[in-house]
Design a protein around this motif. Structure first.
Motif, PDB file in Angstrom:
ATOM      1  N   ASP A 148     -16.060 -32.670 -44.436  1.00 51.63           N
ATOM      2  CA  ASP A 148     -15.288 -32.733 -45.673  1.00 51.63           C
ATOM      3  C   ASP A 148     -13.804 -32.819 -45.320  1.00 51.63           C
ATOM      4  O   ASP A 148     -13.304 -32.098 -44.454  1.00 51.63           O
ATOM      5  CB  ASP A 148     -15.532 -31.489 -46.517  1.00 51.63           C
ATOM      6  CG  ASP A 148     -16.950 -31.449 -47.062  1.00 51.63           C
ATOM      7  OD1 ASP A 148     -17.512 -32.534 -47.317  1.00 51.63           O
ATOM      8  OD2 ASP A 148     -17.493 -30.340 -47.208  1.00 51.63           O
ATOM      9  N   ILE A 149     -13.128 -33.715 -45.990  1.00 45.20           N
ATOM     10  CA  ILE A 149     -11.690 -33.884 -45.772  1.00 45.20           C
ATOM     11  C   ILE A 149     -10.938 -33.243 -46.913  1.00 45.20           C
ATOM     12  O   ILE A 149     -11.182 -33.571 -48.081  1.00 45.20           O
ATOM     13  CB  ILE A 149     -11.331 -35.393 -45.657  1.00 45.20           C
ATOM     14  CG1 ILE A 149     -12.126 -36.016 -44.512  1.00 45.20           C
ATOM     15  CG2 ILE A 149      -9.832 -35.567 -45.482  1.00 45.20           C
ATOM     16  CD1 ILE A 149     -11.979 -37.511 -44.447  1.00 45.20           C
ATOM     17  N   ARG A 150     -10.055 -32.354 -46.554  1.00 41.16           N
ATOM     18  CA  ARG A 150      -9.232 -31.697 -47.584  1.00 41.16           C
ATOM     19  C   ARG A 150      -8.099 -32.633 -47.997  1.00 41.16           C
ATOM     20  O   ARG A 150      -7.657 -33.466 -47.207  1.00 41.16           O
ATOM     21  CB  ARG A 150      -8.644 -30.399 -47.044  1.00 41.16           C
ATOM     22  CG  ARG A 150      -9.723 -29.342 -46.817  1.00 41.16           C
ATOM     23  CD  ARG A 150      -9.095 -28.080 -46.307  1.00 41.16           C
ATOM     24  NE  ARG A 150      -8.653 -28.350 -44.940  1.00 41.16           N
ATOM     25  CZ  ARG A 150      -7.770 -27.640 -44.284  1.00 41.16           C
ATOM     26  NH1 ARG A 150      -7.215 -26.584 -44.836  1.00 41.16           N
ATOM     27  NH2 ARG A 150      -7.409 -27.926 -43.070  1.00 41.16           N
ATOM     28  N   ARG A 151      -7.661 -32.462 -49.160  1.00 41.21           N
ATOM     29  CA  ARG A 151      -6.549 -33.257 -49.664  1.00 41.21           C
ATOM     30  C   ARG A 151      -5.297 -32.900 -48.870  1.00 41.21           C
ATOM     31  O   ARG A 151      -4.977 -31.740 -48.695  1.00 41.21           O
ATOM     32  CB  ARG A 151      -6.369 -32.945 -51.147  1.00 41.21           C
ATOM     33  CG  ARG A 151      -5.435 -33.850 -51.839  1.00 41.21           C
ATOM     34  CD  ARG A 151      -5.397 -33.500 -53.318  1.00 41.21           C
ATOM     35  NE  ARG A 151      -4.365 -34.289 -53.892  1.00 41.21           N
ATOM     36  CZ  ARG A 151      -4.543 -35.178 -54.834  1.00 41.21           C
ATOM     37  NH1 ARG A 151      -5.744 -35.325 -55.332  1.00 41.21           N
ATOM     38  NH2 ARG A 151      -3.564 -35.880 -55.299  1.00 41.21           N
ATOM     39  N   PHE A 152      -4.579 -33.910 -48.398  1.00 39.89           N
ATOM     40  CA  PHE A 152      -3.405 -33.623 -47.577  1.00 39.89           C
ATOM     41  C   PHE A 152      -2.119 -34.225 -48.117  1.00 39.89           C
ATOM     42  O   PHE A 152      -1.091 -34.159 -47.479  1.00 39.89           O
ATOM     43  CB  PHE A 152      -3.618 -34.109 -46.127  1.00 39.89           C
ATOM     44  CG  PHE A 152      -3.906 -35.573 -46.012  1.00 39.89           C
ATOM     45  CD1 PHE A 152      -5.215 -36.025 -46.024  1.00 39.89           C
ATOM     46  CD2 PHE A 152      -2.888 -36.492 -45.889  1.00 39.89           C
ATOM     47  CE1 PHE A 152      -5.488 -37.365 -45.894  1.00 39.89           C
ATOM     48  CE2 PHE A 152      -3.155 -37.828 -45.770  1.00 39.89           C
ATOM     49  CZ  PHE A 152      -4.468 -38.281 -45.781  1.00 39.89           C
ATOM     50  N   ASP A 154      -0.521 -33.165 -50.765  1.00 38.09           N
ATOM     51  CA  ASP A 154       0.202 -32.185 -51.599  1.00 38.09           C
ATOM     52  C   ASP A 154       1.420 -31.641 -50.889  1.00 38.09           C
ATOM     53  O   ASP A 154       1.541 -31.471 -49.757  1.00 38.09           O
ATOM     54  CB  ASP A 154      -0.714 -31.005 -51.982  1.00 38.09           C
ATOM     55  CG  ASP A 154      -1.790 -31.464 -52.961  1.00 38.09           C
ATOM     56  OD1 ASP A 154      -1.523 -32.392 -53.743  1.00 38.09           O
ATOM     57  OD2 ASP A 154      -2.864 -30.867 -52.906  1.00 38.09           O
TER      58      ASP A 154
END
Length: 154
Positions: A148-152, A154
């Motif tokens: 899973d790729i976290r949102r980056f 932000d």
């Protein structure tokens, strides 16, 4: 024009485009290669056979001349086995005239046909052969796992 003269014209033309020594003296491929390398370095030593049965692998390495277990190190990662050590073969008063397996240091890495477990390895040396028994990593652990790729942003 006779055939000899045609051949010499062709050779002159080829030398002009391919280089002066392109048609140098002929050598057998193994003769040419052995002049430029140390043949013992290119030999795969020790020879290794790999067998499988179910989820087990058996690697057998032919290593004559080990005096004690400390003369060989066996390293296993998930996809290869690495053998490193030193053999001691002495002919007594005889000097070698031909050596197909010699004495001294060796270092060999062999790629395994599939991933193996690092916690279940057994090794035995008997009558000049090293036996290394390995177990396959279970199928469910061999499958690629989605990350899973976290949102980056932000």
């Amino acid at each position: 024009m006779d055939s000899w003269k045609q051949m010499m014209e062709w050779k002159k033309f080829a030398d002009q485009y391919l280089g002066q020594n392109f048609f140098g003296p002929y050598q057998q491929p193994e003769q040419a290669q052995s002049e430029h390398r140390n043949e013992k370095e290119d030999v795969d030593f020790p020879a290794v056979n790999i067998y499988e049965a179910g989820n087990e692998l058996l690697c057998i390495a032919a290593i004559p001349g080990l005096d004690k277990a400390e003369d060989v190190d066996v390293y296993v990662d998930d996809r290869s086995i690495h053998l490193k050590g030193k053999t001691h073969l002495v002919g007594g008063k005889y000097k070698p005239t031909r050596e197909e397996f010699g004495s001294g240091a060796f270092n060999r890495e062999v790629v395994l046909p599939y991933r193996v477990r690092s916690d279940a390895i057994g090794a035995t040396y008997k009558k000049g052969f090293l036996y290394v028994k390995l177990l396959r990593v279970p199928e469910e652990q061999q499958k690629p796992r989605k990350v899973d790729i976290r949102r980056f942003d932000d």
